[in-house]
Design a protein around this motif. Structure first.
Motif, mmCIF file in Angstrom:
data_model
loop_
_atom_site.group_PDB
_atom_site.id
_atom_site.type_symbol
_atom_site.label_atom_id
_atom_site.label_comp_id
_atom_site.label_asym_id
_atom_site.label_seq_id
_atom_site.Cartn_x
_atom_site.Cartn_y
_atom_site.Cartn_z
ATOM 1 N N ASP A 168 -11.163 20.514 -17.257
ATOM 2 C CA ASP A 168 -9.924 21.306 -17.316
ATOM 3 C C ASP A 168 -8.828 20.686 -16.446
ATOM 4 O O ASP A 168 -8.139 21.373 -15.715
ATOM 5 N N ALA A 169 -8.683 19.366 -16.550
ATOM 6 C CA ALA A 169 -7.694 18.663 -15.741
ATOM 7 C C ALA A 169 -6.627 18.028 -16.618
ATOM 8 O O ALA A 169 -6.863 17.684 -17.777
ATOM 9 N N THR A 192 -6.018 22.455 -14.232
ATOM 10 C CA THR A 192 -5.439 21.931 -13.001
ATOM 11 C C THR A 192 -4.581 20.718 -13.346
ATOM 12 O O THR A 192 -5.062 19.762 -13.943
ATOM 13 N N ARG A 193 -3.299 20.777 -12.962
ATOM 14 C CA ARG A 193 -2.359 19.691 -13.263
ATOM 15 C C ARG A 193 -2.145 18.838 -12.021
ATOM 16 O O ARG A 193 -1.706 19.342 -10.989
ATOM 17 N N TYR A 194 -2.460 17.554 -12.158
ATOM 18 C CA TYR A 194 -2.331 16.595 -11.058
ATOM 19 C C TYR A 194 -1.181 15.639 -11.318
ATOM 20 O O TYR A 194 -1.064 15.083 -12.410
ATOM 21 N N TYR A 252 2.986 21.196 -10.982
ATOM 22 C CA TYR A 252 1.714 20.545 -10.642
ATOM 23 C C TYR A 252 0.979 21.382 -9.607
ATOM 24 O O TYR A 252 1.588 22.078 -8.795
ATOM 25 N N ASP A 253 -0.342 21.263 -9.640
ATOM 26 C CA ASP A 253 -1.185 21.986 -8.696
ATOM 27 C C ASP A 253 -1.569 21.136 -7.494
ATOM 28 O O ASP A 253 -1.951 21.669 -6.455
ATOM 29 N N ALA A 254 -1.498 19.815 -7.652
ATOM 30 C CA ALA A 254 -1.896 18.912 -6.576
ATOM 31 C C ALA A 254 -1.317 17.527 -6.843
ATOM 32 O O ALA A 254 -0.942 17.198 -7.974
#
Length: 145
Positions: free
Chosen positions: A29-30, A2-4, A96-98
């Motif tokens: 997994d960030a 997950t890419r922030y 990005y995911d969020a």
């Protein structure tokens, strides 16, 4: 993974943001990309040209050191002094995911006065977490260290 996209300036070193990112990194997994808009400080009686960039650089360097210990990939960049434009640029350049947006509290936050959280939420089809936090230190304290 997950890419922030983490957008913050004065609150970048604050405890509330650290706690939140620690929770997000817990599964292992960030990825956090810190975006620090080079906004000029509001706690001075006069402006010094380029001070916003200098402050953003120091805050980003500290954040990369501080968050480098998380079980996550950590990167960062300095963005435009206009936070909305900085976010636009970062989202055009990366996937990005969020988004995590950290602002000063209502009443003192210029970003909240410009309704940045709602503008970002309406503009992008990404989950947004908004954190209100106290500043880590004043601009003068950042430059004195």
């Amino acid at each position: 993974m997950t890419r922030y996209l983490v957008v913050a300036n004065q609150t970048l070193g604050g405890e509330r943001l650290r706690e939140h990112l620690t929770e997000l990194a817990a599964p292992g997994d960030a990825s956090f990309h810190f975006l620090v808009p080079a906004t000029e400080p509001a706690d001075h009686d006069f402006r010094i040209e380029g001070e916003g960039i200098t402050l953003a650089e120091v805050r980003l360097e500290r954040a990369l050191e501080r968050f480098g210990g998380l079980d996550a990939e950590v990167t960062g960049e300095i963005g435009d002094h206009r936070p909305g434009d900085a976010i636009d640029d970062a989202l055009r350049a990366g996937d990005y995911d969020a988004i995590v947006l950290s602002t000063l509290p209502a009443g003192v936050s210029r970003w909240l006065n410009m309704d940045l959280p709602h503008r970002v939420q309406r503009r992008y089809d990404l989950p947004l977490t908004h954190i209100e936090a106290e500043p880590e230190v004043t601009a003068a304290e950042v430059l004195d260290t």
